[in-house]
Scaffold this motif. Sequence first.
Motif, short mmCIF file in Angstrom:
data_model
loop_
_atom_site.label_atom_id
_atom_site.label_comp_id
_atom_site.label_asym_id
_atom_site.label_seq_id
_atom_site.Cartn_x
_atom_site.Cartn_y
_atom_site.Cartn_z
N ASP A 13 0.83 -1.21 0.00
CA ASP A 13 0.00 0.00 0.00
C ASP A 13 0.86 1.26 0.00
O ASP A 13 0.57 2.22 -0.72
CB ASP A 13 -0.93 0.02 1.22
N ALA A 14 1.92 1.27 0.80
CA ALA A 14 2.79 2.45 0.90
C ALA A 14 3.53 2.70 -0.41
O ALA A 14 3.64 3.85 -0.86
CB ALA A 14 3.79 2.28 2.05
N THR A 15 4.01 1.64 -1.03
CA THR A 15 4.75 1.85 -2.28
C THR A 15 3.80 2.22 -3.42
O THR A 15 4.17 3.01 -4.30
CB THR A 15 5.60 0.62 -2.65
N ARG A 16 2.57 1.73 -3.39
CA ARG A 16 1.60 2.13 -4.41
C ARG A 16 1.24 3.61 -4.24
O ARG A 16 1.08 4.33 -5.23
CB ARG A 16 0.35 1.25 -4.34
N GLN A 17 1.14 4.06 -3.01
CA GLN A 17 0.85 5.48 -2.78
C GLN A 17 2.00 6.35 -3.28
O GLN A 17 1.79 7.41 -3.86
CB GLN A 17 0.58 5.76 -1.29
N PHE A 23 3.13 9.78 -10.10
CA PHE A 23 2.39 9.86 -11.35
C PHE A 23 1.49 11.10 -11.37
O PHE A 23 1.39 11.78 -12.40
CB PHE A 23 1.57 8.58 -11.55
N ALA A 24 0.88 11.41 -10.25
CA ALA A 24 0.01 12.59 -10.18
C ALA A 24 0.79 13.89 -10.39
O ALA A 24 0.21 14.90 -10.78
CB ALA A 24 -0.72 12.62 -8.83
N SER A 25 2.08 13.86 -10.14
CA SER A 25 2.89 15.07 -10.31
C SER A 25 3.22 15.36 -11.77
O SER A 25 3.71 16.44 -12.09
CB SER A 25 4.19 14.95 -9.50
N LEU A 46 4.50 2.86 -16.07
CA LEU A 46 3.34 2.15 -15.51
C LEU A 46 3.08 0.85 -16.26
O LEU A 46 2.75 -0.17 -15.64
CB LEU A 46 2.10 3.04 -15.55
N SER A 47 3.23 0.88 -17.57
CA SER A 47 3.05 -0.33 -18.38
C SER A 47 4.05 -1.41 -17.96
O SER A 47 3.69 -2.58 -17.79
CB SER A 47 3.21 0.02 -19.86
N HIS A 48 5.30 -1.02 -17.79
CA HIS A 48 6.35 -1.94 -17.34
C HIS A 48 5.97 -2.54 -15.98
O HIS A 48 6.05 -3.76 -15.79
CB HIS A 48 7.68 -1.18 -17.25
N LEU A 49 5.56 -1.69 -15.06
CA LEU A 49 5.18 -2.16 -13.72
C LEU A 49 3.99 -3.11 -13.79
O LEU A 49 3.95 -4.10 -13.05
CB LEU A 49 4.89 -0.97 -12.81
N SER A 113 -4.61 3.33 -19.36
CA SER A 113 -4.86 1.89 -19.36
C SER A 113 -3.82 1.14 -18.54
O SER A 113 -4.13 0.14 -17.90
CB SER A 113 -4.95 1.34 -20.78
N ALA A 114 -2.59 1.65 -18.51
CA ALA A 114 -1.56 1.03 -17.68
C ALA A 114 -1.91 1.18 -16.20
O ALA A 114 -1.73 0.24 -15.42
CB ALA A 114 -0.20 1.66 -17.97
N TRP A 115 -2.40 2.35 -15.82
CA TRP A 115 -2.81 2.57 -14.42
C TRP A 115 -3.94 1.62 -14.05
O TRP A 115 -3.92 1.02 -12.97
CB TRP A 115 -3.19 4.03 -14.18
N GLN A 116 -4.90 1.45 -14.94
CA GLN A 116 -6.01 0.53 -14.68
C GLN A 116 -5.50 -0.90 -14.56
O GLN A 116 -5.93 -1.65 -13.69
CB GLN A 116 -7.07 0.63 -15.77
N SER A 117 -4.57 -1.28 -15.41
CA SER A 117 -3.98 -2.61 -15.35
C SER A 117 -3.26 -2.83 -14.02
O SER A 117 -3.33 -3.91 -13.43
CB SER A 117 -3.01 -2.80 -16.53
N LEU A 118 -2.57 -1.78 -13.55
CA LEU A 118 -1.89 -1.87 -12.25
C LEU A 118 -2.90 -2.05 -11.11
O LEU A 118 -2.64 -2.80 -10.17
CB LEU A 118 -1.06 -0.61 -12.00
N GLN A 119 -4.02 -1.37 -11.20
CA GLN A 119 -5.04 -1.50 -10.15
C GLN A 119 -5.57 -2.94 -10.13
O GLN A 119 -5.75 -3.53 -9.06
CB GLN A 119 -6.18 -0.51 -10.38
N THR A 120 -5.79 -3.49 -11.30
CA THR A 120 -6.28 -4.87 -11.40
C THR A 120 -5.25 -5.87 -10.87
O THR A 120 -5.57 -6.75 -10.07
CB THR A 120 -6.64 -5.20 -12.86
N SER A 121 -3.99 -5.70 -11.31
CA SER A 121 -2.96 -6.64 -10.88
C SER A 121 -2.71 -6.54 -9.38
O SER A 121 -2.45 -7.56 -8.73
CB SER A 121 -1.66 -6.44 -11.67
#
Length: 176
Positions: A13-17, A23-25, A46-49, A113-121
């Motif tokens: 959770d901390a590393t995702r934040q 990313f927000a910056s 993000l795609s790589h991650l 789409s990469a961010w959404q993929s990260l949320q799913t994974s």
Amino acid sequence: MHARTVELLEHLDATRQCLADAFASVPEAQHDVRPTSGEWSAGEVLSHLAMIETSVGEILQKKLRRAIATEALSAAGNQSRRWRDLASTLLDEGIRVQAPDFVVPDGTMTAASAWQSLQTSRGKLRQILLAADGKNTETIVSRHVLLGLLTFEEWLGFVGFHEQRHAAQITRTRAS
């Protein structure tokens, strides 16, 4: 919930934040723009991650299912915290790492789409960790292409620290 599970969930959770903040910056118009030739855009990072996290989840899920099916897991004791040792290698900005070809972004996935993929994974990875709650996972191991043999917990630690490393990359490239 076992203390090990809680600790790993907090780490993820901390590393995702940290990644979300980095990313927000980046201005939205720059999400899919490479800062310089040879550097990944925030979206490519993000795609790589997402590729890494999806792959790790698939490996851990397969190995955990096999271990549970064969009743190869005992109850968790005081598990090792060796996964924390990965921070010194993964967060050292002086160590340059060339991503293996199979996890290099091809530019077809947008940042959104990469961010959404990260949320799913991440949701799937959390489910896998929760399925292992209270079990000794030290015998669940798989080889990392650069780090060698990692245990179940070390793989989860890797995912977080790897994400943190790339969050710092996004921040650096945005600043420059």
